[in-house]
Design an enzyme around this catalytic site. Structure first.
Site: not given
Length: 294
Positions: A46-47, A109, A135, A140, A164, A206
């Protein structure tokens, strides 16, 4: 054996002003991270703005980070997708380009049932030989991987080794670790919750914070894992004001702003992410000064 213990950086992807990946700067920040004591590098999460990269760019960045790090620290590649076929493709290519492990977000989604999540993650893991971390970030993705699902996947699929966890739901995390039979390597996905998650048997974090404070984030984990819980908690609490500002807008907007304030020149974000609001930048700068990194 865990892919890593300690603090793994969720690395930003530097861009030039024209939006192209800045590979020269990418090499520089990878070297800075390794010199700063980071325990692993997570590329294209994501980052790292993987969601606004083409597949080719995504895989090139992963390959480049693997090449620069040259096995000095593990490189974990973000290869998740809401299309199972795409996640399988990205995962296989990341393995071929040298990744030591994969970080695979739950489908977003279009979501999936727990049965669908099991099938999705199993298909990805079966396509590679390297270890896979799930994850879970329901804020999100809109879907929560339940504790039983995570535990079952880690027990039944040889190379699914952990998760994570960024749900912030400690009741669920405690349930997971109770079900895990020691088969789940647990990593915090939230910088403000490293110590409490370690207390439930976590292996590390993380981290977004590691982009600007690799040594300090490493030290939070290292102190805890060496048995100095009091020191670890002190270090965690000292970082809270900065962590708050690093998440006052959507990640990675603030952390890129922080790195640019530090003179690291990692460039802009890709749209739809936009520059940090000036009043928030001022608060971020003040927190960085107070924390001693500026």
């Amino acid at each position: 054996m865990a892919i890593f213990e300690g603090a793994g950086v969720a690395l930003v992807t530097p861009f030039k002003e024209n939006g192209e990946v800045n590979y020269e700067k990418l090499e520089e920040i990878v070297e800075e991270q390794i010199a700063g004591g980071t325990d692993a590098i997570i590329a294209c999460g994501t980052t790292g703005e993987a969601s606004t990269m083409s597949h080719e760019e995504h895989l090139d960045v992963i390959g480049y980070v693997c090449k620069v790090s040259n096995k000095r620290v593990p490189v974990i590649a973000g290869t998740g997708s809401n299309c199972t076929e795409t996640a399988v493709y990205l995962s296989g290519e990341a393995e071929r380009r040298g990744a030591d492990g994969l970080l695979v977000v739950s489908p977003y989604y279009n979501k999936a049932t727990q049965k669908g999540l099991m099938a999705h993650f199993t298909a990805v893991a079966d396509a590679v030989k390297i270890p896979v971390l799930l994850y879970n970030i329901p804020g999100r993705t809109g879907v929560n991987i339940l504790p039983q699902t995570i535990a079952t996947l880690c027990k039944e699929v040889d190379n699914i080794v952990g998760v994570k966890e960024a749900s912030g739901n400690f009741s669920a995390i405690a349930t997971l670790m109770n079900l895990s039979d020691g088969k789940v390597d647990l990593y915090s996905g939230n910088d403000d919750q490293i110590v409490p998650l370690l207390s439930l048997g976590g292996k590390g974090v993380i981290s977004v914070l590691s982009n600007v404070a690799p040594r300090q984030t490493h030290d939070i984990c290292a102190a805890y894992l060496s048995g100095d819980v009091k020191r670890s908690a002190e270090l965690q609490l000292a970082a809270i004001p900065l962590i708050t500002e690093l998440f006052c807008e959507v990640n990675p907007i603030p952390v890129k702003a922080a790195m640019n304030i530090m003179g690291k020149n990692v460039g802009p974000m890709r749209m739809p992410l936009t520059e940090m609001e000036p009043q928030n930048q001022a608060k971020l700068r003040a927190a960085m000064i107070a924390y001693g990194i500026l």
